[in-house]
Motif scaffolding. Structure first.
Motif, mmCIF file in Angstrom:
data_model
loop_
_atom_site.group_PDB
_atom_site.id
_atom_site.type_symbol
_atom_site.label_atom_id
_atom_site.label_comp_id
_atom_site.label_asym_id
_atom_site.label_seq_id
_atom_site.Cartn_x
_atom_site.Cartn_y
_atom_site.Cartn_z
ATOM 1 N N VAL A 189 4.530 3.442 -7.704
ATOM 2 C CA VAL A 189 5.612 3.727 -7.041
ATOM 3 C C VAL A 189 6.258 2.259 -6.457
ATOM 4 O O VAL A 189 7.484 1.991 -6.529
ATOM 5 C CB VAL A 189 5.567 4.719 -6.183
ATOM 6 C CG1 VAL A 189 7.207 4.907 -5.423
ATOM 7 C CG2 VAL A 189 5.572 6.108 -7.034
ATOM 8 N N LEU A 190 5.383 1.721 -5.657
ATOM 9 C CA LEU A 190 6.012 0.604 -4.961
ATOM 10 C C LEU A 190 6.476 -0.638 -5.782
ATOM 11 O O LEU A 190 7.328 -1.193 -5.481
ATOM 12 C CB LEU A 190 4.931 0.205 -3.841
ATOM 13 C CG LEU A 190 4.549 1.175 -2.810
ATOM 14 C CD1 LEU A 190 3.711 0.482 -1.658
ATOM 15 C CD2 LEU A 190 5.895 1.638 -2.065
ATOM 16 N N GLY B 18 2.860 -1.590 3.986
ATOM 17 C CA GLY B 18 2.570 -0.315 3.560
ATOM 18 C C GLY B 18 3.777 0.811 3.985
ATOM 19 O O GLY B 18 4.364 0.500 4.925
ATOM 20 N N HIS B 19 3.991 1.665 2.792
ATOM 21 C CA HIS B 19 4.979 2.617 3.155
ATOM 22 C C HIS B 19 4.482 3.620 3.989
ATOM 23 O O HIS B 19 3.788 4.527 3.317
ATOM 24 C CB HIS B 19 5.420 2.924 1.573
ATOM 25 C CG HIS B 19 6.853 3.723 1.490
ATOM 26 N ND1 HIS B 19 6.824 5.000 1.954
ATOM 27 C CD2 HIS B 19 7.910 3.206 1.246
ATOM 28 C CE1 HIS B 19 8.131 5.410 1.842
ATOM 29 N NE2 HIS B 19 9.094 4.385 1.247
ATOM 30 N N PHE C 33 0.828 -1.279 -0.024
ATOM 31 C CA PHE C 33 -0.074 0.134 -0.066
ATOM 32 C C PHE C 33 0.978 1.033 0.077
ATOM 33 O O PHE C 33 1.809 1.463 0.953
ATOM 34 C CB PHE C 33 -0.791 -0.135 1.296
ATOM 35 C CG PHE C 33 -1.874 -1.149 1.192
ATOM 36 C CD1 PHE C 33 -3.266 -0.956 0.773
ATOM 37 C CD2 PHE C 33 -1.617 -2.553 1.555
ATOM 38 C CE1 PHE C 33 -4.091 -2.259 0.864
ATOM 39 C CE2 PHE C 33 -2.524 -3.577 1.676
ATOM 40 C CZ PHE C 33 -3.832 -3.169 1.150
ATOM 41 N N PRO C 34 0.460 2.117 -1.079
ATOM 42 C CA PRO C 34 1.523 3.367 -1.017
ATOM 43 C C PRO C 34 1.433 4.428 -0.287
ATOM 44 O O PRO C 34 0.423 4.373 0.568
ATOM 45 C CB PRO C 34 1.282 3.610 -2.370
ATOM 46 C CG PRO C 34 -0.270 3.352 -2.661
ATOM 47 C CD PRO C 34 -0.472 1.935 -1.920
ATOM 48 N N GLY C 35 2.172 5.229 0.073
ATOM 49 C CA GLY C 35 2.140 6.440 1.025
ATOM 50 C C GLY C 35 1.984 7.672 0.243
ATOM 51 O O GLY C 35 1.625 7.806 -0.953
ATOM 52 N N GLN C 36 2.308 8.864 0.901
ATOM 53 C CA GLN C 36 2.252 10.158 0.577
ATOM 54 C C GLN C 36 2.859 10.361 -0.850
ATOM 55 O O GLN C 36 4.143 9.983 -0.885
ATOM 56 C CB GLN C 36 2.731 11.138 1.541
ATOM 57 C CG GLN C 36 2.231 12.491 1.474
ATOM 58 C CD GLN C 36 2.078 13.264 2.764
ATOM 59 O OE1 GLN C 36 2.178 12.662 3.887
ATOM 60 N NE2 GLN C 36 2.033 14.642 2.700
ATOM 61 N N LYS D 136 10.803 -4.173 -7.731
ATOM 62 C CA LYS D 136 11.670 -4.200 -8.834
ATOM 63 C C LYS D 136 13.180 -4.062 -8.819
ATOM 64 O O LYS D 136 14.088 -4.720 -9.436
ATOM 65 C CB LYS D 136 11.035 -3.855 -10.311
ATOM 66 C CG LYS D 136 9.736 -4.474 -10.815
ATOM 67 C CD LYS D 136 10.161 -6.067 -11.281
ATOM 68 C CE LYS D 136 8.953 -6.433 -11.992
ATOM 69 N NZ LYS D 136 9.131 -7.720 -12.551
ATOM 70 N N LYS D 137 13.058 -2.866 -8.032
ATOM 71 C CA LYS D 137 14.632 -2.495 -7.888
ATOM 72 C C LYS D 137 15.477 -3.045 -6.771
ATOM 73 O O LYS D 137 16.593 -3.513 -6.701
ATOM 74 C CB LYS D 137 14.770 -0.929 -7.830
ATOM 75 C CG LYS D 137 14.580 -0.033 -8.747
ATOM 76 C CD LYS D 137 14.431 1.431 -8.660
ATOM 77 C CE LYS D 137 14.417 2.184 -9.977
ATOM 78 N NZ LYS D 137 13.813 3.421 -9.538
#
Length: 297
Positions: A274-275, A86-87, A6-9, A280-281
């Protein structure tokens, strides 16, 4: 094993959540409930507001939380996580999606968190900077030897670390990091030093709110930012959530641990991708996807 993240700001965008509202009675009901809980029409800003409107503190964090949680709820039986993470702010979305928090309590905590962070930012001018192309230990060493408050705040992926602290200390650290060979050391357009000791007033305020909120037994483990390990005990989850505002987000370590524990697919639930890019990185072989809305919910 299925991991939901789950993404953050920063993931917000104009029009976010409108497709859910228009196509799912459940989503519509939850968005209207959110307007009542917050005491203002957050849906107006989410669906019709500009990028600038969405940057307003009282809007940004609840908006991302709502998009993520409501999307998860519309997935119905398709949402069956073996693990979640979540980030930063996204940790609250993850805890609501896996049943640790109910919808109303999750939203109230996120709203309180946003306002407490805003107040802490106003108490002391501070900022964050992205550092690219250096090993974590070099960044940590520079932070430790720079005068003033500056700490590693977000371990996003190998070679991408965000530092946080007082403005002068951040500027000095950025200069040193460039000398050490950083590809970039760039001050970010943020309101304050999130995930640093400067968030202590916000941590204290949020701690009281978290302590008085009921936490349920989660349906699956959550890999929390503070520990980067699987947690399922409600009291431990509370403690880690309180520490989160002043401690670093160990995203790299969390993803590595989820992979070690058997994660085979990472599904990002909420705005943006983004996540997935960070996963992947961290591991090029990891499978990633975006959660997609089922119109018949």
């Amino acid at each position: 094993m299925k991991a939901y993240i789950f993404p953050g700001q920063g993931a917000q965008f104009s029009g976010m959540g409108l497709d859910l509202y228009e196509n799912s009675p459940l989503a519509q009901e939850l968005f209207e409930q959110a307007n009542e809980i917050l005491g203002f029409s957050i849906t107006d800003t989410m669906f019709e507001g500009s990028a600038e409107d969405l940057k307003e503190t009282k809007v940004t964090q609840p908006a991302i939380f709502l998009h993520s949680v409501i999307l998860a709820k519309t997935l119905g039986d398709n949402f069956q996580p073996d693990m979640v993470a979540g980030h930063s702010l996204g940790e609250f979305s993850a805890l609501t999606a896996n049943g640790t928090l109910n919808f109303e309590d999750g939203l109230k905590l996120v709203s309180q968190r946003a306002l407490a962070m805003q107040k802490a930012c106003e108490l002391q001018p501070s900022t964050m900077a992205a550092v690219l192309g250096l090993d974590d230990d070099i960044v940590e060493k520079v932070c430790a030897t720079t005068e003033g408050v500056v700490v590693a705040a977000n371990y996003n992926c190998p070679g991408q670390l965000v530092i946080s602290g007082e403005i002068d200390a951040i500027n000095k650290a950025c200069e040193t990091l460039k000398e050490e060979g950083a590809r970039r050391a760039l001050v970010l357009p943020v309101g304050g030093a999130f995930h640093s000791p400067l968030m202590e007033p916000a941590r204290e305020e949020l701690a009281a709110a978290i302590e008085s909120t009921t936490f349920n037994t989660p349906s699956c483990h959550i890999y929390q930012n503070v520990t980067a390990s699987a947690v399922s005990d409600e009291n431990e989850i509370k403690t880690n959530l309180i520490s989160q505002l002043t401690a670093p987000v160990r995203w790299t370590q969390s993803v590595k641990q989820m992979l070690a524990d058997g994660a085979t697919l990472f599904t990002e639930v909420g705005p943006g991708k983004v996540l997935q890019g960070l996963v992947k990185k961290i591991n090029r072989e990891a499978q990633t996807e975006s959660a997609t809305f089922e119109a018949n919910s």
